[in-house]
Design a protein around this motif. Structure first.
Motif, mmCIF file in Angstrom:
data_model
loop_
_atom_site.group_PDB
_atom_site.id
_atom_site.type_symbol
_atom_site.label_atom_id
_atom_site.label_comp_id
_atom_site.label_asym_id
_atom_site.label_seq_id
_atom_site.Cartn_x
_atom_site.Cartn_y
_atom_site.Cartn_z
ATOM 1 N N VAL A 416 0.918 -1.018 0.130
ATOM 2 C CA VAL A 416 0.164 -0.130 0.094
ATOM 3 C C VAL A 416 0.930 1.190 0.074
ATOM 4 O O VAL A 416 1.667 1.465 0.747
ATOM 5 N N ALA A 417 0.602 2.031 -0.902
ATOM 6 C CA ALA A 417 1.593 3.283 -1.106
ATOM 7 C C ALA A 417 0.948 4.479 -0.407
ATOM 8 O O ALA A 417 -0.204 4.672 -0.807
ATOM 9 N N TYR A 418 1.796 5.352 0.052
ATOM 10 C CA TYR A 418 1.341 6.627 0.745
ATOM 11 C C TYR A 418 2.129 7.690 0.536
ATOM 12 O O TYR A 418 3.529 7.446 0.398
ATOM 13 N N PRO A 419 1.682 8.887 0.437
ATOM 14 C CA PRO A 419 2.527 10.075 0.421
ATOM 15 C C PRO A 419 3.130 10.198 1.753
ATOM 16 O O PRO A 419 4.335 10.462 2.051
ATOM 17 N N GLY A 420 2.283 9.949 2.786
ATOM 18 C CA GLY A 420 2.634 10.034 4.348
ATOM 19 C C GLY A 420 1.579 9.318 4.942
ATOM 20 O O GLY A 420 0.366 9.368 4.392
ATOM 21 N N THR A 421 1.714 9.196 6.301
ATOM 22 C CA THR A 421 0.706 8.727 6.964
ATOM 23 C C THR A 421 -0.030 9.805 7.997
ATOM 24 O O THR A 421 0.611 10.849 8.088
ATOM 25 N N HIS A 422 -0.660 9.151 9.060
ATOM 26 C CA HIS A 422 -1.164 10.105 10.066
ATOM 27 C C HIS A 422 0.203 10.423 11.018
ATOM 28 O O HIS A 422 -0.055 11.531 11.732
ATOM 29 N N ASP A 423 1.363 9.770 10.892
ATOM 30 C CA ASP A 423 2.239 10.005 11.845
ATOM 31 C C ASP A 423 3.236 11.084 11.012
ATOM 32 O O ASP A 423 4.457 11.525 11.701
ATOM 33 N N GLU A 455 3.517 21.283 -7.780
ATOM 34 C CA GLU A 455 4.574 20.239 -7.394
ATOM 35 C C GLU A 455 4.027 19.133 -6.236
ATOM 36 O O GLU A 455 4.322 17.897 -6.346
ATOM 37 N N LEU A 456 3.132 19.738 -5.582
ATOM 38 C CA LEU A 456 2.543 18.675 -4.553
ATOM 39 C C LEU A 456 1.490 17.555 -5.422
ATOM 40 O O LEU A 456 1.614 16.369 -4.936
ATOM 41 N N ARG A 457 0.644 18.170 -6.586
ATOM 42 C CA ARG A 457 0.195 17.358 -7.214
ATOM 43 C C ARG A 457 0.776 16.316 -8.001
ATOM 44 O O ARG A 457 0.533 15.072 -8.327
ATOM 45 N N GLY A 458 2.164 16.939 -8.109
ATOM 46 C CA GLY A 458 3.136 15.987 -9.129
ATOM 47 C C GLY A 458 3.684 14.805 -8.113
ATOM 48 O O GLY A 458 3.771 13.710 -8.280
ATOM 49 N N LEU A 459 3.810 15.215 -6.809
ATOM 50 C CA LEU A 459 4.048 13.865 -5.921
ATOM 51 C C LEU A 459 3.121 12.983 -5.846
ATOM 52 O O LEU A 459 3.195 11.748 -5.919
ATOM 53 N N LEU A 460 1.750 13.456 -5.544
ATOM 54 C CA LEU A 460 0.830 12.474 -5.628
ATOM 55 C C LEU A 460 0.444 11.482 -6.986
ATOM 56 O O LEU A 460 0.392 10.539 -6.730
ATOM 57 N N ARG A 461 0.972 12.364 -8.097
ATOM 58 C CA ARG A 461 0.878 11.516 -9.174
ATOM 59 C C ARG A 461 1.749 10.543 -9.229
ATOM 60 O O ARG A 461 1.600 9.313 -9.738
ATOM 61 N N GLY A 462 2.884 10.647 -8.441
ATOM 62 C CA GLY A 462 3.927 9.729 -8.461
ATOM 63 C C GLY A 462 3.553 8.547 -7.686
ATOM 64 O O GLY A 462 3.815 7.347 -8.188
ATOM 65 N N VAL A 463 2.694 8.553 -6.451
ATOM 66 C CA VAL A 463 2.305 7.664 -5.619
ATOM 67 C C VAL A 463 1.261 6.613 -6.468
ATOM 68 O O VAL A 463 1.307 5.631 -6.458
ATOM 69 N N LEU A 464 0.207 7.653 -7.308
ATOM 70 C CA LEU A 464 -0.667 6.854 -7.990
ATOM 71 C C LEU A 464 -0.402 6.047 -9.092
ATOM 72 O O LEU A 464 -0.686 4.930 -9.317
ATOM 73 N N ALA A 465 0.931 6.374 -9.714
ATOM 74 C CA ALA A 465 1.531 5.811 -10.704
ATOM 75 C C ALA A 465 2.192 4.562 -10.347
ATOM 76 O O ALA A 465 2.692 3.977 -11.062
ATOM 77 N N SER A 466 2.582 4.485 -8.978
ATOM 78 C CA SER A 466 3.621 3.210 -8.841
ATOM 79 C C SER A 466 2.806 1.924 -8.808
ATOM 80 O O SER A 466 1.698 2.033 -9.370
ATOM 81 N N PRO A 467 3.796 0.820 -8.737
ATOM 82 C CA PRO A 467 3.126 -0.492 -9.021
ATOM 83 C C PRO A 467 2.231 -0.961 -7.957
ATOM 84 O O PRO A 467 1.632 -2.050 -8.084
ATOM 85 N N ALA A 468 2.394 -0.279 -6.718
ATOM 86 C CA ALA A 468 1.358 -0.767 -5.582
ATOM 87 C C ALA A 468 0.058 -1.016 -5.963
ATOM 88 O O ALA A 468 -0.465 -0.182 -6.631
#
Length: 526
Positions: A416-423, A455-468
């Protein structure tokens, strides 16, 4: 991610294929604590605020709603320090639904103050106000009973709830009533006879405080009714709920008081050693959680019966279960009671696959996500692989200048891929304040970030594009919230768990944008 057996979510969720086993297809979800939902009275609730968010998830093409633990909040308002491993948080009970059921009038609570900032939970105000309102609802519940002498003076579902909860509810209600009678102090400060669970003292207390004990059962009954209605609504919208349980229970909890043999405790019920984690990314002194450690020998001798009950309960209210601090089942950090930091602990051996085999035998295949963050030994990786559970990958750990395992191109499918968690900090707070110039340079090059895209949307794009197979994005990151909206700072005792979303920001336009980006990477239907 394999989710099989009788506890699997509806096969429509995430586009399941049913052959010999069910498997997740690529999908995505949003991490949003119930406490942070906009609306309600001082805190998010299980009524209209939660249903509106389910509708938002549905419109955004999201398959998973990940939440934080729903137990009563304890020390420092943390959902990970609950007074029960089984009970629900009374603050989440929706007052408007109680009005609809004839248990309250709007005038009972509409003019009460719930805190000065609708974007922050004021836990002190909630504590002072909410229970008085719930007691009015309980009083009215008693008035709704049929005439004396009727065989079943309560609704049928009251008895059903009592029966299905009989392995934890009586202890919890008794614990809460005694705690209330003793000024809400820690149970280890109660009178000795009650503290040590002496039968005669408990029986006398029950006889003298029957209505007080029943009030706490009523609160859990109402939570259960509202939770199950919300869960059914989420299923009707093809949204699966990913719940969360802490590995440990709080020292001041019904579980520790009533089940001392489950833990490393002395004859007076005091912990010999407590839980935490060693110095790491989050804290130079480590984290001293203070939870009592499990007596794993006793759990083995009882066939892990308590754990089977706990996981069975969790899977009765969630579709998917995230277990916090999974690595503690392999090796765990044991700190002598009385230490002021976590530095002087030592690693001990946990139950490993023996526990999960027993759970599998009792409950079938387990839809579990393993929180495998923190200091990792090779034995933890072996346990994760043997369990088959998906682990977690966090983008905020990735930009160290080398080919980090947390860079998205290295993600395995079964995670499961996250940009960050609750911590973690919010994505915006992390990028602007924690990442540093070198890390920002690497991130910009790695994701080809542009100001036009954001830039923040680009980071989210990278998480969503991952193989996870599954990508989970905190709502705060979709909203591009600053560091002040961070949910939790590990090692910091105060000021956490307070953030709430702005209702005006959770819009149809945002749902449309989320759906489009997730569809681009085959996580949602366009």
């Amino acid at each position: 991610m394999q989710l099989t057996g009788k506890h699997s979510p509806n096969k429509q969720f995430c586009g399941y294929e049913e052959k010999n086993k069910m498997k997740f297809k690529r999908c995505s979800g949003i991490l949003m604590p119930i406490s942070a939902l906009p609306g309600g009275y001082g805190i998010g609730s299980l009524g209209a605020p939660a249903r509106r968010f389910v509708d938002f998830l549905h419109e955004a093409g999201q398959s998973i709603w990940q939440i934080l633990p729903v137990g009563p909040t304890g020390y420092a308002d943390s959902p990970y320090q609950s007074c029960s491993a089984f009970a629900g948080n009374p603050y989440f009970i929706d007052l408007d639904l109680l009005v609809k059921d004839g248990l309250l009038k709007k005038s009972d609570f509409a003019k009460l103050s719930w805190g000065g900032d609708p974007k922050q939970v004021d836990y002190g105000t909630l504590y002072n106000q909410r229970f008085a309102v719930l007691r009015k609802a309980y009083h009215n519940f008693l008035q709704q009973r049929p005439v004396p002498g009727y065989e079943t003076p309560y609704p049928d579902d009251w008895y059903r709830f009592q029966f299905l909860s009989s392995d934890w509810l009586p202890d919890y209600c008794l614990y809460m009533a005694i705690k209330e009678e003793n000024g809400m102090v820690d149970w280890q400060k109660w009178p000795r006879a009650l503290r040590l669970h002496e039968p005669a003292a408990l029986e006398a207390f029950r006889a003298e405080h029957a209505e007080q004990i029943e009030f706490w059962a009523f609160v859990q009954y109402e939570f259960d009714r509202q939770w199950r209605a919300l869960h059914a609504y989420a299923k009707s919208k093809d949204v699966a709920i990913m719940g969360d349980i802490p590995i440990y229970v709080a020292a001041d909890s019904a579980d520790a008081w009533a089940g001392r043999r489950l833990f490393e405790m002395d004859a007076d019920g005091r912990p010999r050693r407590v839980a935490g984690c060693p110095p790491d990314y989050f804290s130079a002194d480590g984290q001293l959680w203070g939870n009592p450690l499990y007596d794993w020998s006793y759990h083995r001798d009882t066939g892990f019966a308590w754990w089977i009950r706990r996981v069975r309960h969790a899977l009765s209210i969630y579709d998917i279960l995230r277990i916090d601090h999974f690595r503690g089942f392999d090796t765990y950090w044991a700190i002598p009671a009385g230490e002021v930091t976590a530095r002087n602990g030592r690693w001990e051996q946990g139950p490993g696959m023996e526990l999960f085999r027993m759970l599998h035998t009792a409950l079938g295949d387990l839809p579990i996500v393993a929180e495998d963050l923190g200091e990792m030994f090779e034995s933890v990786r072996v346990l994760l692989a043997e369990s088959g559970f998906p682990g977690m990958k966090v983008l905020q750990f990735a930009f160290t200048g080398d080919d980090s395992v947390d860079l998205p191109h290295n993600y395995p499918r079964n995670c499961v891929a996250y940009p960050g968690t609750h911590d973690n900090n919010t994505l915006k707070g992390w990028f602007n304040s924690e990442l540093g110039a070198a890390g920002q340079k690497q991130a910009r090059a790695y994701f080809a970030l542009t100001k036009q895209e954001g830039e923040l949307r680009g980071l989210l794009r990278g998480v969503l594009a991952s193989p996870a197979v599954l990508a989970i994005v905190p709502l705060a990151d979709w909203l591009e919230e600053p560091a002040a909206s961070r949910m939790n700072t590990p090692g910091q005792a105060q000021g956490n768990w307070c953030w709430r979303a702005d209702a005006a920001a959770v819009t149809p336009a945002l749902a449309k944008e989320i759906r489009a980006l997730c569809a681009r990477y085959f996580r949602a239907e366009a």
